[in-house]
Design a protein around this motif. Structure first.
Motif, PDB file in Angstrom:
ATOM      1  N   ASP A 256       0.854  -1.183   0.000  1.00 42.81           N
ATOM      2  CA  ASP A 256       0.000   0.000   0.000  1.00 42.81           C
ATOM      3  C   ASP A 256       0.891   1.234   0.000  1.00 42.81           C
ATOM      4  O   ASP A 256       1.497   1.579   1.010  1.00 42.81           O
ATOM      5  N   LYS A 257       0.955   1.866  -1.172  1.00 41.52           N
ATOM      6  CA  LYS A 257       1.827   3.047  -1.286  1.00 41.52           C
ATOM      7  C   LYS A 257       1.100   4.313  -0.873  1.00 41.52           C
ATOM      8  O   LYS A 257       1.652   5.385  -0.902  1.00 41.52           O
ATOM      9  N   GLU A 258      -0.161   4.153  -0.549  1.00 46.49           N
ATOM     10  CA  GLU A 258      -0.945   5.341  -0.215  1.00 46.49           C
ATOM     11  C   GLU A 258      -1.067   5.581   1.285  1.00 46.49           C
ATOM     12  O   GLU A 258      -1.859   6.401   1.720  1.00 46.49           O
ATOM     13  N   ALA A 259      -0.230   4.894   2.055  1.00 48.18           N
ATOM     14  CA  ALA A 259      -0.279   5.096   3.496  1.00 48.18           C
ATOM     15  C   ALA A 259       0.387   6.426   3.855  1.00 48.18           C
ATOM     16  O   ALA A 259       1.347   6.844   3.224  1.00 48.18           O
ATOM     17  N   VAL A 260      -0.148   7.074   4.878  1.00 44.41           N
ATOM     18  CA  VAL A 260       0.450   8.301   5.402  1.00 44.41           C
ATOM     19  C   VAL A 260       0.712   8.061   6.880  1.00 44.41           C
ATOM     20  O   VAL A 260      -0.138   7.510   7.582  1.00 44.41           O
ATOM     21  N   ARG A 261       1.903   8.462   7.341  1.00 43.42           N
ATOM     22  CA  ARG A 261       2.211   8.295   8.763  1.00 43.42           C
ATOM     23  C   ARG A 261       1.974   9.615   9.481  1.00 43.42           C
ATOM     24  O   ARG A 261       2.455  10.669   9.057  1.00 43.42           O
ATOM     25  N   ILE A 262       1.201   9.562  10.544  1.00 48.29           N
ATOM     26  CA  ILE A 262       0.981  10.757  11.352  1.00 48.29           C
ATOM     27  C   ILE A 262       1.646  10.519  12.702  1.00 48.29           C
ATOM     28  O   ILE A 262       1.441   9.476  13.321  1.00 48.29           O
ATOM     29  N   ALA A 263       2.465  11.476  13.126  1.00 51.61           N
ATOM     30  CA  ALA A 263       3.159  11.325  14.403  1.00 51.61           C
ATOM     31  C   ALA A 263       2.705  12.421  15.361  1.00 51.61           C
ATOM     32  O   ALA A 263       2.685  13.600  15.008  1.00 51.61           O
ATOM     33  N   LEU A 264       2.305  12.004  16.549  1.00 54.79           N
ATOM     34  CA  LEU A 264       1.915  12.946  17.595  1.00 54.79           C
ATOM     35  C   LEU A 264       3.041  12.948  18.618  1.00 54.79           C
ATOM     36  O   LEU A 264       3.277  11.958  19.300  1.00 54.79           O
ATOM     37  N   VAL A 265       3.728  14.058  18.678  1.00 57.41           N
ATOM     38  CA  VAL A 265       4.934  14.125  19.499  1.00 57.41           C
ATOM     39  C   VAL A 265       4.631  14.837  20.814  1.00 57.41           C
ATOM     40  O   VAL A 265       3.916  15.838  20.836  1.00 57.41           O
ATOM     41  N   GLY A 266       5.178  14.283  21.901  1.00 55.38           N
ATOM     42  CA  GLY A 266       5.063  14.940  23.200  1.00 55.38           C
ATOM     43  C   GLY A 266       3.658  14.940  23.770  1.00 55.38           C
ATOM     44  O   GLY A 266       3.152  15.949  24.238  1.00 55.38           O
ATOM     45  N   VAL A 267       3.029  13.793  23.745  1.00 52.23           N
ATOM     46  CA  VAL A 267       1.688  13.663  24.311  1.00 52.23           C
ATOM     47  C   VAL A 267       1.816  13.360  25.803  1.00 52.23           C
ATOM     48  O   VAL A 267       2.703  12.599  26.204  1.00 52.23           O
ATOM     49  N   GLU A 268       0.958  13.941  26.639  1.00 51.97           N
ATOM     50  CA  GLU A 268       1.016  13.702  28.076  1.00 51.97           C
ATOM     51  C   GLU A 268       0.921  12.208  28.380  1.00 51.97           C
ATOM     52  O   GLU A 268       0.072  11.514  27.829  1.00 51.97           O
TER      53      GLU A 268
END
Ligand code: ADP
Ligand code: ASP
Ligand code: MG
Length: 401
Positions: A256-268
């Protein structure tokens, strides 16, 4: 017999292809069968229509996009009826409204709720070949909806279920379901048959040969499918409940080349945050796949996950709107990634599949970014540029002698 035959975009891409399909349909009809034909838009029509839409308005309303895209399928069914009529055969084209194929309201990603079979049944009874638009439906506002890219397969299966068809045939530009996309892996081979569960995983994980929801529906209603080529007489692949193939650890590889990675940095780092984040996404029907949580700095954590490209914009907007409430310090989005998966019912009872996959990647120097597993699949997130070499290596490890 009542046969539902679905032909994809490349199978009806031009006049010659339409006439080729008409001949195949005519053969079944002349043999005394009732035939329902489901068609996609011709060739790249859907992409071209989308391009036109976004040229006019990059934020085009979803309702209007569906209104526009539905024209593609309407063109092909009308032309097919004309082709059959020229051959002296009685044919009638119907769109989703005329059949009454009811869906949920969500434009661009609607699901079938109910299909009225009366009109089609009447037309069949009067001796006609019925040609139905794939990919579209009607919602409770009497608006046209579409089912998501590749959705014509789902139209075919839904009709086969509603009409209790004796056969449901999906015609495409390859000869069946292969152990990997034959356009990516030249050593991929065609499967004789595959189970619904494995096919569902492959389709969901990127094997576009079947729309994943079509497989879900086929399983639910026990519709046996055959996937085959519209251009050759080769046998094709049967998709059904149980398969005879035993001892196969892995049945296929999907990309699946249509994947997007979302990163949430510094979450409590406290209970309930992950719940709030994924609950927000779920409430808006954003599908999340591979999830990774790691320890960040100063008693925070980082959470990253993948979503489909088509949902990335919505996911990012939702997270930004709620950034403060969700205690997220920074939100990052990365598109140059791909998901590579191996699927196989055999892994439920065999250890070592993951190790073997990771070894294949190690052998070609591909770095693994994230990992997800279920009973019958292992998925890794890798860099987009590694996709070709990684897919070949993993396929060779499991599926070539
Ligand atoms: P259609 O227009 O007929 O619906 P699609 O383009 O949607 O056709 O699906 C067929 C394509 O799916 C093939 O051309 C092939 O490149 C791709 N594909 C991806 N994975 C597989 C697989 N495992 N087996 C066969 N085809 C695959
Ligand atoms: N024409 C639509 C698409 O391109 C539906 C389909 O082909 O199944 O996604
Ligand atoms: Mg398709």
């Amino acid at each position: 017999m009542l046969i539902v035959k679905k032909f994809g975009g490349s199978s009806v891409a031009n006049k010659e292809r339409i006439e080729n399909v008409a001949r195949r349909v005519a053969e079944d009809y002349k043999n005394g069968n009732k035939v329902v034909v489901v068609l996609s838009a011709m060739g790249d029509t859907t992409d071209e229509l989308l391009e036109k839409a976004y040229e006019i308005n990059p934020d085009a309303p979803k309702r209007e996009i569906d209104m526009l895209l539905a024209c593609g399928e309407q063109t092909s069914v009308a032309l097919m009826a004309m082709a059959l009529s020229k051959m002296g055969l009685p044919a009638i084209s119907l769109n989703a409204f005329q059949v009454a194929m009811h869906t949920t309201s969500k434009y661009g990603n609607a699901r079938f709720k109910r299909i009225d079979s009366e009109r089609i049944t009447n037309e069949l009874e009067s001796g006609k070949i019925v040609i139905v638009t794939g990919f579209q439906g009607v919602n409770k506002y009497d608006d046209i909806t579409t089912l998501g890219r590749g959705g014509s397969d789902t139209t075919a299966v839904a009709l086969a279920a509603a009409l209790r068809a004796d056969a449901c045939e999906i015609y495409t530009d390859v000869e069946g379901v292969y152990t990997a996309d034959p356009r990516m892996v030249d050593k991929a081979h065609k499967m004789k048959e595959i189970s619904y569960d494995e096919m569902l995983e492959l389709a969901t994980l990127g094997a576009k040969v079947l729309h994943n929801r079509s497989v879900e529906l086929a399983k639910k209603y026990g519709v046996q499918l055959v996937v085959r080529s519209s251009l050759t007489e080769a046998e094709g692949t049967i998709v059904k409940e149980v398969t005879k193939v035993e001892g196969m650890l892995v049945s296929g590889v999907a990309v699946d080349k249509e994947a997007v990675r979302i990163a949430l940095v510094g979450v409590e780092n406290k209970p309930g945050i992950a719940f709030k984040i994924f609950d927000l996404l779920a409430k808006h029907n954003v599908n999340v796949d591979v999830i990774l949580q790691s320890i960040g700095r100063d008693d925070t954590k980082d959470i990253s996950f993948t979503v489909d490209q088509t949902q990335a914009k919505e996911a990012m907007a939702l997270l930004r709107e709620n950034q403060e409430r969700l205690t997220i310090q920074k939100i990052e989005e990365e598109v140059n990634v791909a998901k590579l998966s191996v699927v196989g019912a055999g892994m439920q009872t065999h250890a070592g599949v993951a190790a073997k996959m990771f070894e294949a990647l190690y052998d070609v120097g591909v770095n693994i970014r994230m990992i997800a597993t279920s009973e019958i699949r292992i998925t890794v997130l890798i860099d987009l540029e590694d996709v070709q070499v990684a897919t070949k290596a993993v396929h060779a490890k499991f599926l070539e002698d």
